[in-house]
Design an enzyme around this catalytic site. Structure first.
Site, PDB file in Angstrom:
ATOM      1  N   CYS A 351     -58.224  24.185 -21.842  1.00 20.49           N
ATOM      2  CA  CYS A 351     -57.128  24.482 -21.296  1.00 20.49           C
ATOM      3  C   CYS A 351     -56.016  23.354 -20.848  1.00 20.49           C
ATOM      4  CB  CYS A 351     -56.706  26.052 -20.175  1.00 20.49           C
ATOM      5  SG  CYS A 351     -57.672  27.539 -20.843  1.00 20.49           S
ATOM      6  N   ILE A 352     -57.601  22.645 -20.415  1.00 23.49           N
ATOM      7  CA  ILE A 352     -56.759  21.114 -19.687  1.00 23.49           C
ATOM      8  C   ILE A 352     -56.696  19.950 -20.576  1.00 23.49           C
ATOM      9  CG2 ILE A 352     -57.477  22.304 -17.073  1.00 23.49           C
ATOM     10  CD1 ILE A 352     -60.151  20.112 -17.680  1.00 23.49           C
TER      11      ILE A 352
END
Length: 358
Positions: A351-352
């Site tokens: 996600c990052i």
């Protein structure tokens, strides 16, 4: 650009394809990252240090945090001051597409903080909406503006014509209520240049992104995936995973291959502690409470140039997960990253990050 990647012969490669760089954004929000984001920053910095051994790491940093980020990050990490609202680069950054001769272009999706006014996680996402355009400028690539609200974590590509996604997310009324499933599938085919979309019904239980695919499934290579499973029939995740296994068993990919599934155990279940919740500046929209179930998943990993970065989340299951991953990726170096403080913000390593293909 007014054309589409499909018209121009560009496609979204798989994550297993070579990469030139990986983008992240520096976490700062005190309502999402506990203790003024310091524990999350330490986790991000450790991850970037390990990742920089395999690829050029670039990080967006709010101008007022540039000095602090520079002091915490390895010298080889490149910093780019810019505005954004939170640090989920997978969802706010561009999705890259490539041509047969190696040219790269960016796809800029619409973004509404995972739900807009209906159930978005914060009220103002105007700076997030500028990130993909800014990165396209920095990378000196042309840009397609897709007529679709979509987060990068809601899609996985095999690089050979197949996209995996979930109905829970892409068909959610908070994303594109005026579009039908057929409309959305047509946009995916046009802007990712794929032939087939494989829809799973739900994502991971209690995933606040409305069920992103990257917290449930990850593509190993064409015709092969990792899938989060649960062995407790009383857990809500059990039925979700069983339904996903059934869909995958009955599907073939765009090339007609059956889909091989590597089941990977779900960590925990994991819950936010009272101390962790107490460290947050609690807002109305993104309130997090002690005892809240966390959307922990070993499928939320990053593949990068022969290495696989996976989250360490549960001492009882981390080694089991590593064995599954090593069997699925026998030629890859596995790198475990302590990721509890990333998970507390609502996501994990995939996600990052947003990779730039070679």
């Amino acid at each position: 650009m007014t054309s589409t990647p499909r018209q121009d012969g560009f496609h979204m490669p798989g994550e297993h394809a070579p990469q030139t760089s990986v983008w992240l954004a520096w976490p700062t929000r005190p309502d999402n990252w506990r203790e003024q984001a310091l524990p999350a920053q330490a986790a991000f910095a450790h991850f970037m240090e390990r990742l920089s051994g395999y690829v050029t790491v670039k990080v967006a940093v709010l101008p007022e945090h540039e000095t602090q980020a520079r002091a915490m990050l390895p010298a080889q990490v490149q910093i780019f001051p810019m505005a954004y609202n939170d640090a989920w680069m997978r969802d706010i950054g561009p999705t890259m597409v490539v041509s047969a001769d190696g040219e790269k272009r960016a796809v800029n999706w619409g973004f509404n903080a995972w739900g807009g006014k209906l159930d978005g996680l914060y009220d103002d996402w105007s700076d997030d909406e500028t990130v993909a355009t800014r990165i396209a400028e920095i990378e000196a690539v042309q840009r397609y503006d897709a007529p679709l609200i979509l987060e990068g974590g809601s899609i996985h590509s095999d690089g050979e014509g197949t996209i995996y996604t979930t109905e829970e997310c892409l068909l959610h009324p908070s994303r594109n209520p005026d579009l039908t499933r057929e409309d959305i599938e047509a946009h995916l085919k046009d802007y990712l240049n794929v032939e087939k979309v494989i829809w799973l019904e739900h994502g991971l239980f209690n995933d606040e992104t409305n069920g992103h695919i990257d917290n449930l499934l990850h593509v190993v290579k064409p015709g092969e995936v990792i899938l989060t499973v649960c062995d407790d029939p009383t857990d809500p995740q059990y039925a979700i995973s069983q339904a996903a296994l059934k869909v995958l068993a009955e599907q073939t990919d765009a090339k007609g291959r059956p889909i091989k599934v590597h089941p990977i155990p779900m960590p925990g279940p994991l819950y936010m502690t009272a101390d962790e919740a107490a460290g947050l500046k609690q807002p109305d929209r993104m309130a997090r409470e002690a005892g809240e179930r966390l959307g922990g998943s070993y499928a939320n990993f990053l593949i990068c140039n022969g290495a696989l970065f996976y989250p360490l989340l549960d001492a009882d299951k981390d080694q089991i997960a590593a064995e599954v991953l090593q069997k699925a990726f026998p030629d890859y170096v596995l790198v475990g990253i302590p990721a509890r403080d990333i998970l507390l913000g609502g996501g994990n390593l995939h996600c990052i990050t947003q990779q730039m293909p070679a």
